[in-house]
Write an enzyme that holds these catalytic residues in place. Structure first.
Site, short mmCIF file in Angstrom:
data_model
loop_
_atom_site.label_atom_id
_atom_site.label_comp_id
_atom_site.label_asym_id
_atom_site.label_seq_id
_atom_site.Cartn_x
_atom_site.Cartn_y
_atom_site.Cartn_z
N TYR A 199 36.99 33.96 37.00
CA TYR A 199 38.05 34.96 37.19
C TYR A 199 38.44 35.05 38.66
O TYR A 199 37.61 35.37 39.52
CB TYR A 199 37.57 36.30 36.68
N TYR A 258 48.56 35.59 35.53
CA TYR A 258 47.61 36.70 35.51
C TYR A 258 47.72 37.38 34.15
O TYR A 258 48.61 38.18 33.92
CB TYR A 258 47.93 37.67 36.64
#
Length: 413
Positions: A322, A366
């Site tokens: 991430y 995102y």
């Protein structure tokens, strides 16, 4: 006290379908429509229909409830539905919840989804605009008056401590940015397709909050992503090779807050010997980690993933980590045992692990990490645009700085 033994979930469920909308800065349609498009695409990919679905999992901070998405997508009765909190930290946990449901026989086909207009609508990067009184908001209340108003400012505090602790400069973060954009440049689905960057570009980008530059911060995206989870047995009868869930875990550290865990003590990090984090091995007898220069929540997840999967860092072929902010990618590599504290930038520069082969949130989109899980599935199918030959085990992580989650996905057989 967290578990001290492997759990029994590994190998009992698999991801069998992935589907997404286009990734844009202005979708021109509602978040509900984005969610439905992604869900239908994932079901088509799995060779299943709406009538096969009996479970749904999503995030909190979501405007499209499970029952509403089910109705709009033509899905009928649900025997399982769930939401996971803490923004991007929930990504891998949605798959964990789905896997738990199918392993327990509560549901047979569960769809996990995330869809938002995060650029044209609500922008998480804008920080706190208004918050209802809550115990959760009280922690932020200590920091907002000092000017820490945005996610970048919250992460900058930890990033500065990391640089100080290991004698590094902000250029260390550039290694992560360059790798993500290199992969995005070859990915037609990525927003930054055809737009690689160099370390010089990173160093020349403007400051957002020192020591973070513009190219250390992920983009904002409109779009949707969905995943289909079912039992390992049923997965073998579907069109694509299944991505077996070898291990799934959630983790919160001691004195955990949402992005502002500035006051927790340092912690002892055990050595890794190939069987678990204990005794002699990967980092000798272990070490003491600075509480602000590390990610204790990731260490909790790492311990359980390695225990349950029976794997070690050297067994991982691809890392989908991430990357909302570059410093936290470096810290994750260290917490998961790929390298020692302070060495992650050199590890990335040396190509120690194929990393974020879709371009990550820095380069592709995102989507609170859900698009990263889809990339892990593509790597195991052999269909990634940046395919790692023979990829058999992929580590996926979720948002950090908050209670987090992770997965180890593997090829069947």
């Amino acid at each position: 006290m967290t578990l001290h033994h492997a759990d029994t979930l590994g190998g009992r469920a698999a991801i069998v379908g992935i589907g997404a909308t286009e990734f844009s800065k202005d979708s021109g349609r509602s978040e509900l429509k984005l969610a439905v498009e992604a869900v239908r695409a994932a079901l088509d990919d799995a060779g299943l229909g709406p009538a096969d679905v009996d479970g749904m999992v999503t995030f909190t901070m979501d405007t499209s409830p499970e029952i509403t998405v089910a109705q709009a997508a033509g899905i009928g009765e649900l025997s399982f539905f769930s939401r996971v909190h803490y923004g991007g930290g929930a990504a891998c946990a949605t798959v964990q919840q789905a896997a738990l449901a199918v392993a327990a026989g509560i549901a047979e086909v569960v769809v996990c989804y995330r869809a938002f207009n995060e650029r044209s609508g609500r922008r998480f990067g804008a920080g706190v605009q208004r918050r209802e009184p809550s115990a959760e908001g009280a922690a932020l209340g200590w920091n907002l008056p000092a000017g820490l108003l945005t996610p970048a400012s919250w992460v900058a505090m930890a990033a500065q401590r990391y640089l100080y602790a290991y004698g590094l400069t902000p250029e260390a973060f550039g290694q992560v940015a360059v790798v993500g954009r290199r992969h995005a440049a070859r990915n037609p689905a990525a927003y930054f397709y055809g737009k690689p960057i160099t370390l010089a570009d990173h160093a020349a980008s403007r400051w957002i909050v020192e020591p973070l530059r513009l190219l250390d911060c992920c983009q904002e995206t409109d779009g949707g992503q969905a995943l289909v989870v079912t039992t390992a047995e049923r997965a073998r009868d579907l069109p694509h090779p299944p991505a077996v869930i070898r291990a799934a875990a959630q983790g919160a550290g001691r004195a955990q807050e949402q992005m502002t865990s500035y006051y927790r003590d340092g912690y002892y990090r055990e050595g890794f010997n190939g069987e678990g984090f204990h005794g002699e091995g990967f980092h000798g007898d272990g070490f003491h980690r600075d509480g602000l220069a590390g990610l204790p929540e990731s260490e909790v997840v790492a311990r359980q993933l390695w225990r349950t999967s029976g794997l070690r860092p050297a067994d991982i072929d691809v890392g989908i980590l991430y990357d909302h902010f570059t410093p936290f990618v470096l810290m994750q590599l260290e917490e998961f045992g790929f390298c020692a504290p302070g060495e992650a930038a050199d590890f990335v520069a040396a190509g120690g692990l194929p990393l974020n082969t879709h371009g990550g949130q820095l380069g592709e989109a995102y989507l609170h990490g859900m698009n990263g899980i889809a990339e892990a599935v593509r790597q195991l199918r052999g269909t990634s645009v940046n395919q790692v030959p023979g990829a058999a085990h992929v580590l996926v992580t979720a948002g950090t700085g908050v209670p987090t989650s992770g997965l180890v996905l593997g090829a069947d057989g």
